[in-house]
Write a protein that holds these residues in place. Structure first.
Motif, PDB file in Angstrom:
ATOM      1  N   ILE A  79      14.604   2.848 -17.648  1.00 23.88           N
ATOM      2  CA  ILE A  79      14.159   3.284 -18.988  1.00 23.88           C
ATOM      3  C   ILE A  79      12.743   3.392 -19.235  1.00 23.88           C
ATOM      4  N   ASN A  80      12.228   4.236 -19.901  1.00 19.69           N
ATOM      5  CA  ASN A  80      10.762   4.233 -20.309  1.00 19.69           C
ATOM      6  C   ASN A  80      10.538   3.600 -21.649  1.00 19.69           C
ATOM      7  N   LYS A  81       9.811   2.518 -21.581  1.00 17.34           N
ATOM      8  CA  LYS A  81       9.382   1.891 -22.757  1.00 17.34           C
ATOM      9  C   LYS A  81       8.007   2.082 -23.158  1.00 17.34           C
ATOM     10  N   GLY A  82       7.458   1.396 -24.200  1.00 23.24           N
ATOM     11  CA  GLY A  82       6.074   1.479 -24.624  1.00 23.24           C
ATOM     12  C   GLY A  82       5.945   1.816 -26.126  1.00 23.24           C
ATOM     13  N   THR A  83       4.698   2.405 -26.332  1.00 26.12           N
ATOM     14  CA  THR A  83       4.552   2.599 -27.749  1.00 26.12           C
ATOM     15  C   THR A  83       3.429   3.735 -27.832  1.00 26.12           C
ATOM     16  N   LYS A  84       3.342   4.129 -29.270  1.00 31.01           N
ATOM     17  CA  LYS A  84       2.314   4.898 -29.671  1.00 31.01           C
ATOM     18  C   LYS A  84       1.234   3.982 -30.392  1.00 31.01           C
TER      19      LYS A  84
END
Length: 217
Positions: A79-84
């Motif tokens: 899964i690719n997580k993160g944020t703007k």
């Protein structure tokens, strides 16, 4: 970290043993879908919720039936997580960039969830809901503003983030008798992915809402 992983594997093993004792089948599954990860940054009693970005996930599950209703379901998910980032003022290599271009943090994780799932017969299939802990290991990460990108190097003295993450996840969905299912999930990070050597007062925690489809066989 090792204790958490061993605990997850122990729960999965108990599920396998219960499945064998009740003569219930072990069901394998695959899943994929769209994820909307974001992060919460906190310091003391103050916290800021950054914007979600759009990514994806793909993975597999193994379902061990404990009874006609309850099953234990470990899995493995990429899964690719993160944020703007709300504030597009970020330092890359000791230079500060202020721009109106899109800024994101991107983390690629391999995630091991172990869920307890309740299954209820409904119509031509079943409704299922579940919850459980997860452990995730970051394979790679980067920060990006427009076309400018910098890789995050884990394990380095100057690194601000750590590879490990753990928390709770929740899921619900509907599965047809032929094995096809639609589902939604929510992952709530409980640990800060920011290295405490960088700051003991500030925490970065992952959050992920996801929707997808799957098939069990």
């Amino acid at each position: 970290m090792k204790t958490l992983v061993l605990s997850l594997l122990t729960v999965a093993g108990l599920g396998f043993a219960a499945s064998a004792q009740t003569n219930k089948p072990v069901t394998f599954g695959v899943k994929a879908g769209i994820a909307f990860p974001s992060m919460t940054v906190s310091s003391g009693s103050a916290s800021v919720n950054f914007d979600s970005k759009t990514s994806f996930y793909v993975g597999g599950t193994v379902d061990f039936a404990v009874s006609d209703i309850i099953s234990i379901q470990p899995g493995l998910t990429f899964i690719n997580k993160g944020t703007k980032l709300n504030d597009n003022s970020i330092s890359f290599e000791e230079e500060e960039f202020g721009t109106d271009e899109e800024a994101t943090l991107n983390f690629k994780y391999l995630e091991l969830p172990v869920n307890v799932v309740a299954n209820f017969k409904l119509g031509s299939g079943k409704l299922f809901v579940g919850a459980g802990p997860y452990f995730a290991y970051a394979l790679s990460a980067n920060g990006k503003i427009g076309s400018v990108k910098e890789d995050i190097k884990f394990g380095e003295n100057e690194s601000e983030f750590k590879r490990s993450d753990f928390g709770l996840n929740f899921l619900a969905g509907y599965q047809l008798n032929n094995g096809f299912n639609i589902h939604a999930g929510y992952g709530l990070g409980l640990s800060s992915i920011l290295d405490q050597d960088v700051s003991e007062d500030i925490t970065f925690k992952n959050k992920v809402f996801s929707v997808g489809v799957g098939f069990s066989f």
